[in-house]
Design an enzyme around this catalytic site. Structure first.
Site, PDB file in Angstrom:
ATOM      1  N   GLU A   4      -5.179  -2.756  12.784  1.00 33.66           N
ATOM      2  CA  GLU A   4      -4.907  -3.588  11.602  1.00 33.66           C
ATOM      3  C   GLU A   4      -5.882  -4.763  11.545  1.00 33.66           C
ATOM      4  OE1 GLU A   4      -3.089  -2.021   9.676  1.00 33.66           O
ATOM      5  OE2 GLU A   4      -2.142  -0.709  11.144  1.00 33.66           O
ATOM      6  N   HIS A  20      -9.193  -3.681  10.173  1.00 33.23           N
ATOM      7  CA  HIS A  20      -9.180  -3.489   8.720  1.00 33.23           C
ATOM      8  C   HIS A  20      -9.654  -4.733   7.973  1.00 33.23           C
ATOM      9  CE1 HIS A  20      -7.698   0.424   7.630  1.00 33.23           C
ATOM     10  NE2 HIS A  20      -6.513   0.306   8.197  1.00 33.23           N
ATOM     11  N   GLY A  27       3.476   2.485  10.813  1.00 34.22           N
ATOM     12  CA  GLY A  27       3.204   1.694  12.010  1.00 34.22           C
ATOM     13  C   GLY A  27       3.014   0.216  11.710  1.00 34.22           C
ATOM     14  N   ALA A  28       2.126  -0.069  10.760  1.00 35.88           N
ATOM     15  CA  ALA A  28       1.813  -1.458  10.462  1.00 35.88           C
ATOM     16  C   ALA A  28       0.972  -1.500   9.198  1.00 35.88           C
ATOM     17  CB  ALA A  28       1.040  -2.092  11.616  1.00 35.88           C
ATOM     18  N   MET A  29       0.742  -2.731   8.712  1.00 36.16           N
ATOM     19  CA  MET A  29       0.003  -2.873   7.451  1.00 36.16           C
ATOM     20  C   MET A  29      -0.922  -4.077   7.508  1.00 36.16           C
ATOM     21  SD  MET A  29      -0.610  -1.763   4.460  1.00 36.16           S
ATOM     22  CE  MET A  29      -1.878  -2.567   3.485  1.00 36.16           C
ATOM     23  N   GLU A  30      -2.151  -3.850   7.059  1.00 33.53           N
ATOM     24  CA  GLU A  30      -3.232  -4.818   7.231  1.00 33.53           C
ATOM     25  C   GLU A  30      -3.341  -5.883   6.141  1.00 33.53           C
ATOM     26  OE1 GLU A  30      -3.688  -1.477   6.472  1.00 33.53           O
ATOM     27  OE2 GLU A  30      -5.351  -1.226   5.056  1.00 33.53           O
ATOM     28  N   ASN A  31      -2.259  -6.271   5.483  1.00 37.90           N
ATOM     29  CA  ASN A  31      -2.324  -7.310   4.441  1.00 37.90           C
ATOM     30  C   ASN A  31      -3.215  -8.463   4.884  1.00 37.90           C
ATOM     31  OD1 ASN A  31       0.037  -5.911   3.248  1.00 37.90           O
ATOM     32  ND2 ASN A  31       1.054  -6.780   5.043  1.00 37.90           N
ATOM     33  N   GLU A  55       0.851  -1.189   0.000  1.00 40.34           N
ATOM     34  CA  GLU A  55       0.000   0.000   0.000  1.00 40.34           C
ATOM     35  C   GLU A  55       0.890   1.242   0.000  1.00 40.34           C
ATOM     36  OE1 GLU A  55      -2.815   0.337   3.210  1.00 40.34           O
ATOM     37  OE2 GLU A  55      -3.751   2.077   2.310  1.00 40.34           O
ATOM     38  N   GLU A  69      -9.687   4.241   6.435  1.00 48.98           N
ATOM     39  CA  GLU A  69      -8.820   4.695   7.529  1.00 48.98           C
ATOM     40  C   GLU A  69      -9.587   5.445   8.617  1.00 48.98           C
ATOM     41  OE1 GLU A  69      -6.233   3.353   7.991  1.00 48.98           O
ATOM     42  OE2 GLU A  69      -5.543   2.665   6.037  1.00 48.98           O
TER      43      GLU A  69
HETATM   44  N1  B3K Z   1      -2.926   1.076   5.660  1.00 50.78           N
HETATM   45  C1  B3K Z   1      -1.605   1.226   6.222  1.00 50.78           C
HETATM   46  C2  B3K Z   1      -0.929   2.485   5.832  1.00 50.78           C
HETATM   47  C3  B3K Z   1      -0.257   2.424   4.514  1.00 50.78           C
HETATM   48  C4  B3K Z   1       0.571   3.662   4.276  1.00 50.78           C
HETATM   49  C5  B3K Z   1       1.125   3.704   2.896  1.00 50.78           C
HETATM   50  N2  B3K Z   1       2.007   4.831   2.718  1.00 50.78           N
HETATM   51  C6  B3K Z   1      -1.636   1.136   7.716  1.00 50.78           C
HETATM   52  C7  B3K Z   1      -2.912   1.475   8.350  1.00 50.78           C
HETATM   53  O1  B3K Z   1      -3.432   2.546   8.249  1.00 50.78           O
HETATM   54  O2  B3K Z   1      -3.466   0.616   8.971  1.00 50.78           O
HETATM   55 ZN    ZN Z   2      -5.362   1.892   8.771  1.00 53.88          ZN
END
Ligand code: B3K
Ligand code: ZN
Length: 896
Positions: free
Chosen positions: A302, A305, A265-269, A125, A324
């Site tokens: 996360e 999400h 911070g983190a990513m919700e893959n 992302e 978000e």
């Molecule tokens: N969705 C990601 C943020 C991605 C940022 C890309 N530059 C984390 C979050 O908001 O949960």
């Molecule tokens: Zn988020």
């Protein structure tokens, strides 16, 4: 990559559906650090809802093209170009296989596939997937993915991707493979893989409907003892989403992986969340109470999400706040419920206060500068620059307003309808608003303005009491003041503002509320629906002149202007039944006093603190009916940054003088109280990460921080020194070190120096703690003899400093540039010169991180003339040298 031409502006109004759709993706990776081969086989068809396109256009960046075939036959009608790949002569439906190469080792941007501590990670992302393979890399293209990973087994024993593990096994030459399948259609930005030497904490839980789920937290081997809290937070998040929103975990397996090099911070893959170590790793020795709380919040965020973002995703990036803002709202509610359940209003208020403080300090500032944009932006150059306080925090306030208008049940009905209508789709903020409106039988057309208008609304309040008629009139008017530069860009009309109000009698109790036209009184807090430019609400049966408690619990993200006297604010601070507004009254009182002192300090006049302020603070400090955490928040003065922004011309030096003066006066006047508080709120015994114990520590450490302000800080040095030595947790140890650094400004700094050295030795092998070590030094007070810039510059050559690691860069550089305003804005411009050097250096390594740092000067026009000119000079220097789209967008907007 250098973008020398005028950057392309992407506009919301230009949205068009994709010409092709991709239904399935089969990815095969041969993972080699310098040369990874990616084979990507897609089932593609023309989109029946889009105009016919002559070519199939795929995005690609930093890829080396190897080959293409269609339906198994090599295809030569392929052209690579600056933005990716064009495929000609394609049928209406076909299978396309593309092979390409990338270089994860060289990838310092931390977007796409990269190496950190010899392991592989991805971040896609917003637009990182195109750095892994050629693709229609946009969120409205949703496909199911099968992923095969192949790598050397000794170097990369663990191979992870989204979804469920289908198969794994050995290959010749010491290699092995794993094959994963994600059963849910998803946009490419949710793709992830991880490969390397990792270990896990794992747990099996049953979901609400009785299905078994496997939960894992993956970390480097030496960090396994810091995973318990993240696992507990995950389990709590799963339970909470079931209970509050009826949303279950949809996969059999859910994984969190920690990585030390990460841009945010983190990513919700999907099913494979990748986290900055900062938001996973914690034990009492290494993490503070704040770290524990942040981990809970980010793990929750996360995880949430998975429904708000993944199951229902965004049609395009202009809709970012759809996921978000909503997910921040959900994580804020989760944290509040964890702290106080649904009913402990005081405990919930603590969380609310913290969130509002961030919003006001950061988002209001953003909204008053050149980066101001609506919650749903109209245009961007680089989407990564729009992961902003406005999209996240104001976006969350916008979602909260639906709940304030419709209540928890009405909000839940709206959410249910949203999922019923849109599960599996890529949708817009309008779709969300319509679901909330329809589920509650309301027309929310006017509410759209919250998504389309930038700037912070101002609500001006005037009141009139008619003693003869027992009527109390409250007139509200709304506008944007003159502090909103983007007023030009968007048409502004009145907003629907849920304005919560209470009326307080002379005895401090709430009065029952009855509006004109109502048959009887009901409740003591009323949410007024304020929809016109100016509107009057009349309360009847009001037997005495009340004191209004305005915008209770901060019911809308606005600035309230009302002319309270100092006595009235002290009264509200002592009596308001709304804990948020109690805190707010103290902040207003302090802000007013601090701003008038800052104005005097700016002219060199002498300073004096009004006794009423000291008395109001003393009362809160000694009120044992108030929770320690509430007292800590109430006794914390507004930040220097916030105060400087409230001045007609920001003058950080004057603000610093004024705020320091007040801190020292409060320290002196209440010295015995601070000492008593310090003793009374000790938390002996084993560390407990509970809100209650944390509240005691917070108040105790605030007392210590005030004591460190005394002209003679001997007591503070003694107490802090002892606390430092005896601490069994990082909250107390870091607070003690910080107090020693503060006391060093007035007294002898030897004890602080010893503690700093000890701290480094003790935690040399804990990167997250060494980040704190850098940050504490970057944010310290400094002195004329030893300005902090000198310390920071020296630390830049410390062996533990590494500009490539975002956490480390943030701990030293960002802490100094964004959290030490008095030193950063030094008159000689040395802070700005340092800033320019660092933005330029980071631009070449990691544009996303550079662009964040670049934002520290964006409010330059609001500063005193001497500073303003130096800031402009630094911005111009940066503008002339940086290459990335990311940083250029920021500095060009700033120079505007
Ligand atoms: N969705 C990601 C943020 C991605 C940022 C890309 N530059 C984390 C979050 O908001 O949960
Ligand atoms: Zn988020």
């Amino acid at each position: 990559m250098a973008d020398t031409a005028t950057p392309t502006v992407i506009r919301r109004a230009d949205y068009a559906p994709p010409a092709f759709l991709i239904d399935t993706v089969a990815l095969e990776f041969d993972l080699v650090p310098e040369r990874t081969v990616v084979r990507n086989t897609m089932r593609v068809r023309r989109n029946p809802d889009a105009a016919h396109a002559a070519h199939f256009e795929l995005m690609g960046e930093q890829l080396e093209f190897v080959s293409a075939s269609i339906d198994g036959t090599p295809h030569s009608a392929v052209r690579t170009h600056e933005h990716g790949l064009s495929v000609d002569n394609v049928p209406d439906a076909f299978e396309l296989t593309l092979v390409s190469l990338c270089n994860p080792t060289e990838n310092t941007t931390l977007s796409g596939l990269y190496v950190s501590s010899d392991n592989f990670f991805t971040q896609c992302e917003a637009e990182g997937f195109r750095r892994i393979t050629y693709f229609l890399d946009r969120p409205d293209v949703m496909a199911t993915y099968t992923v095969t990973l192949r790598a050397d087994k000794a170097a990369y024993p663990v191979l992870l991707s989204n979804g469920n593990l289908l198969d794994e096994g050995d290959l010749p030459d010491g290699r092995h493979f794993a094959r994963w399948e994600d059963p849910f259609r998803k946009p490419s930005y949710l793709f992830a893989l991880v490969a390397g030497k990792l270990v896990k904490l794992e747990e099996r839980v049953r979901s609400g409907s009785g299905k078994e789920k496997l939960l894992q937290v993956w970390v480097e081997p030496h960090d396994l003892d810091k995973t318990r809290h993240a696992m507990d937070s995950l389990i709590n998040s799963i339970r909470w989403d079931e209970q509050r929103f009826g949303l279950e975990l949809d996969l059999d397996r859910f994984m969190i992986v920690a990585v030390g090099d990460f841009n945010m911070g983190a990513m919700e893959n999907k099913g494979l969340n990748i986290f900055n170590t900062k938001y996973v790793l914690a034990n009492p020795e290494t993490a503070t109470d704040t770290d524990f709380a942040n981990i809970e919040a980010v793990v929750g965020h996360e995880y949430f999400h998975n429904w708000t973002g993944n199951r229902v995703t965004c049609r395009d990036w202009f809709q970012l706040s759809l996921k978000e803002g909503l997910t921040v709202f959900r994580d804020q509610e989760f944290s509040a419920d964890m702290a106080g359940g649904a009913t402990d209003e005081a405990a919930r208020a603590t969380k609310r206060i913290e969130d509002v403080r961030v919003l006001r300090q950061m988002q209001f500032a953003e909204d008053a500068g050149p980066m101001a944009h609506p919650v749903r932006p109209e245009s961007y150059v680089e989407i990564n620059n729009f992961y902003t306080m406005t999209v996240y925090e104001k976006g969350s306030e916008v979602v909260r307003m639906y709940q304030t208008l419709f209540g928890r049940d009405g909000f839940r009905r709206g959410m249910d309808l949203y999922f019923k209508r849109h599960d599996g789709q890529a949708v817009t903020c309008d779709d969300f608003r319509h679901a909330l409106a329809d589920a509650n039988g309301r027309d929310l057309a006017q509410f759209e303005r919250w998504y389309s208008q930038a700037g912070t609304p101002r609500v001006t309040v005037s009141t009139h009491y008619d003693a003869a008629q027992h009527r109390y009139r409250v007139t509200l008017s709304q506008g944007y003041g003159d502090a909103a530069p983007t007023a030009r860009e968007t048409q502004k009309g009145p907003l629907l503002i849920p304005f919560a109000i209470g009326l307080i009698g002379a005895n401090g109790a709430d009065l029952p509320l009855r509006l004109e036209g109502e048959t009887g009184a009901s409740g003591t807090t009323r949410v007024l629906e304020f929809t016109q430019t100016e509107q009057t609400f009349t309360f009847v049966d009001i037997a005495e002149k009340p004191l209004p408690s305005l915008l209770r619990n901060f019911s809308a993200p606005v600035i309230v202007e009302y002319d309270y006297s100092a006595e009235e604010l002290a009264f509200l601070l002592a009596h308001d039944s709304d804990p948020f507004n109690r805190w707010e009254a103290g902040q207003r009182l302090a802000t007013r006093e601090l701003l008038s002192l800052a104005a005097r300090a700016a002219t060199g006049a002498s300073l004096q603190l009004d006794d009423s302020v000291v008395n109001a603070f003393a009362q809160v400090l000694t009120d044992e009916t108030l929770s320690p955490s509430f007292r800590e928040l109430a006794l914390m003065l507004p930040s220097e940054t916030y105060l400087a922004e409230q001045m007609p011309e920001s003058n950080p030096a004057a603000v610093h003088t004024a705020r320091q003066f007040v801190r020292r006066r409060l320290a002196e006047a209440l010295k015995n109280d601070w000492l008593a508080i310090y003793e009374r709120h000790q938390t002996p015994g084993d560390y407990e990460a509970t809100p209650d114990a944390g509240g005691h520590r917070a108040l105790k450490n605030l007392a210590l921080a005030y004591l460190a302000e005394l002209a003679d800080p001997a007591d503070a040095v003694r107490l802090a020194g002892a606390q430092y030595d005896a601490a069994n947790n990082m909250t107390d140890r870091a607070a003690a070190l910080s107090a020693l650094l503060t006391a060093a400004t007035a007294g002898d700094g030897r004890r602080a120096q010893e503690a700093l050295e000890d701290f480094y030795r003790r935690f040399e092998k804990e990167p997250l703690v060494i980040d704190k070590w850098f940050a504490l030094q970057a944010t310290q007070r400094g002195s004329a003899q030893r300005p902090v810039i000198d310390i920071v510059r020296a630390l830049m050559s410390h062996p533990a400093f590494n500009l490539k690691n975002p956490n480390r860069a943030r701990s030293l550089i960002f802490s100094f540039c964004a959290a030490n305003p008095a030193q950063f804005h030094a008159e000689d411009g040395s802070g700005y010169a340092f800033w320019a050097d660092q933005v330029i250096a980071l631009d070449a390594l990691n544009p996303q991180v550079a662009a964040r740092l670049a934002r520290s000067l964006e409010l330059w026009r609001r500063f005193t003339p001497a500073l303003r000119e130096k800031m402009r000079g630094a911005l111009e220097k940066v503008a002339a040298q940086v290459k990335s789209r990311d940083v250029r967008e920021i500095v060009e907007k700033a120079l505007g």
